[in-house]
Write an enzyme that holds these catalytic residues in place. Structure first.
Site, short mmCIF file in Angstrom:
data_model
loop_
_atom_site.label_atom_id
_atom_site.label_comp_id
_atom_site.label_asym_id
_atom_site.label_seq_id
_atom_site.Cartn_x
_atom_site.Cartn_y
_atom_site.Cartn_z
N LEU A 40 -24.63 22.97 21.20
CA LEU A 40 -23.33 23.13 21.84
C LEU A 40 -23.51 22.86 23.33
O LEU A 40 -24.45 23.37 23.96
CB LEU A 40 -22.79 24.55 21.64
CG LEU A 40 -22.07 24.87 20.34
CD1 LEU A 40 -21.74 26.35 20.26
CD2 LEU A 40 -20.81 24.04 20.18
N ASP A 41 -22.62 22.05 23.91
CA ASP A 41 -22.70 21.75 25.33
C ASP A 41 -22.48 23.01 26.17
O ASP A 41 -21.96 24.02 25.70
CB ASP A 41 -21.66 20.70 25.71
CG ASP A 41 -21.95 19.35 25.07
OD1 ASP A 41 -23.14 18.97 25.01
OD2 ASP A 41 -21.00 18.68 24.63
N SER A 42 -22.86 22.92 27.45
CA SER A 42 -22.76 24.06 28.34
C SER A 42 -21.34 24.60 28.44
O SER A 42 -21.11 25.82 28.44
CB SER A 42 -23.26 23.66 29.73
OG SER A 42 -23.08 24.70 30.65
N ALA A 44 -19.07 24.53 26.23
CA ALA A 44 -18.55 24.95 24.93
C ALA A 44 -19.08 26.32 24.55
O ALA A 44 -20.10 26.80 25.06
CB ALA A 44 -18.95 23.93 23.86
N ARG A 173 -15.99 15.46 21.94
CA ARG A 173 -15.67 14.78 23.20
C ARG A 173 -15.23 13.34 22.95
O ARG A 173 -14.26 12.86 23.55
CB ARG A 173 -16.90 14.80 24.12
CG ARG A 173 -17.19 16.16 24.74
CD ARG A 173 -18.38 16.09 25.67
NE ARG A 173 -19.64 15.89 24.96
CZ ARG A 173 -20.67 15.18 25.45
NH1 ARG A 173 -20.56 14.58 26.62
NH2 ARG A 173 -21.78 15.07 24.75
#
Length: 296
Positions: A40-42, A44, A173
């Site tokens: 998971l991206d920062s 998110a 995204r």
């Protein structure tokens, strides 16, 4: 500390998956091997399945499941990273509700998707985002992904809240970027929350502050089924033979040719022993994908 199993964490925003894993590992001690099943991206938040000990070798089985997200998209502006942390690279008019509702059905089912250049995918032995940060041009090929469900929850002031069920490897995204382009606009994500990963949901996730070793779980038939595995119970000598890695062709339970589904193997006490998978074609035999228990 010899910990083995998995835990379902509710990742907060502002931390990378790697940073979160580091904080969890420090709670458990330096000798505990840890990994996660699906980055998971920062920016998110939400469900992140963390694996410990030999369970880290089962990451492919934990990652191969359907993921669910709540995504907040903003139209009219696209950023380099396709999230709120990047600089703006393009602007376009905000679409109407009709435009958005007309565009969404074309993204259901199997689609070809180009991943974000700011991603951890490898290009020539280096991660794509590292090349971009060096000023190098990165062109990523489209990949096949599946959008199982795409529901518009709200649309107001150029912002759309959508609920998505999708296959492994889908970039939300990129989905936001492509939906905006289909509407004749530009867009990026403002927020993203993973609400489920396979059988694991937010309701069963624990926050970082509440996490400790007691939150680590073991594989059981319910979890295995949720991961898309069949379940098989071995008795007595067969269970010992499986745990010791003896040729599977000698075991009556694996004498029949496999279909395409991997099997989670348990003993009669319900203890998880490992996973058996079909060998690649043209073979019609079983192979050990993972073995956990090896009796002394």
């Amino acid at each position: 500390m010899n910990l083995e199993g998995f835990a379902v964490i509710d990742k907060p925003t502002g931390l990378t998956s790697y940073s979160l894993l580091g904080k969890i590992s420090r709670k458990l001690g330096p000798r505990v091997k840890a990994g996660h099943a699906g980055t998971l991206d920062s920016f998110a938040s939400g469900v992140l399945v963390c694996l410990f000990g030999r369970y880290t070798r089962m990451s492919d089985f934990f990652m191969a499941t359907t993921k669910s997200y709540e995504a907040l998209m903003v139209f009219g502006s696209e950023t380099a990273t396709l999230d709120p942390e990047g600089h703006e690279i393009a602007r376009a008019p905000v679409p109407t509700l009709y435009d958005l509702q007309s565009a969404l059905p074309s993204f259901l089912g199997g689609i070809m998707q180009v991943p974000p250049v700011y991603s951890a995918l490898h290009v020539g032995g280096e991660r794509a985002y590292e090349r971009v940060r060096k000023g190098q041009e990165v062109v990523l090929p489209p990949r096949s992904v599946t959008i199982h469900r795409l529901e518009l929850k709200s649309f107001e002031d150029g912002k759309a809240l959508v609920s998505v069920d999708c296959s492994k490897g889908t970039y939300i995204r990129s989905l936001a970027r492509d939906i905006a382009l289909e509407c004749g606009s530009r867009g990026h994500l403002l927020a993203l929350r993973r609400t489920a990963s396979g059988p694991f949901h937010l309701a069963g996730a624990v926050g970082l502050e509440e996490f400790d070793a007691t939150r680590i779980r073991s594989m059981d038939p319910e979890v295995a089924t949720g991961l898309g595995l069949e379940c098989r119970t071995l008795e007595g000598t067969e269970a010992v033979a499986f745990s010791n890695g003896l040729p599977m062709g000698r075991m009556p339970s694996f004498a029949a040719a496999p279909d395409s589904t991997s099997v989670a193997v348990f003993d009669t006490a319900g203890e998880f022993l490992g996973i058996a998978s079909p060998k690649p074609a043209p073979s019609i035999a079983w192979r050990y994908a993972f073995v956990l228990e090896r009796p002394h």
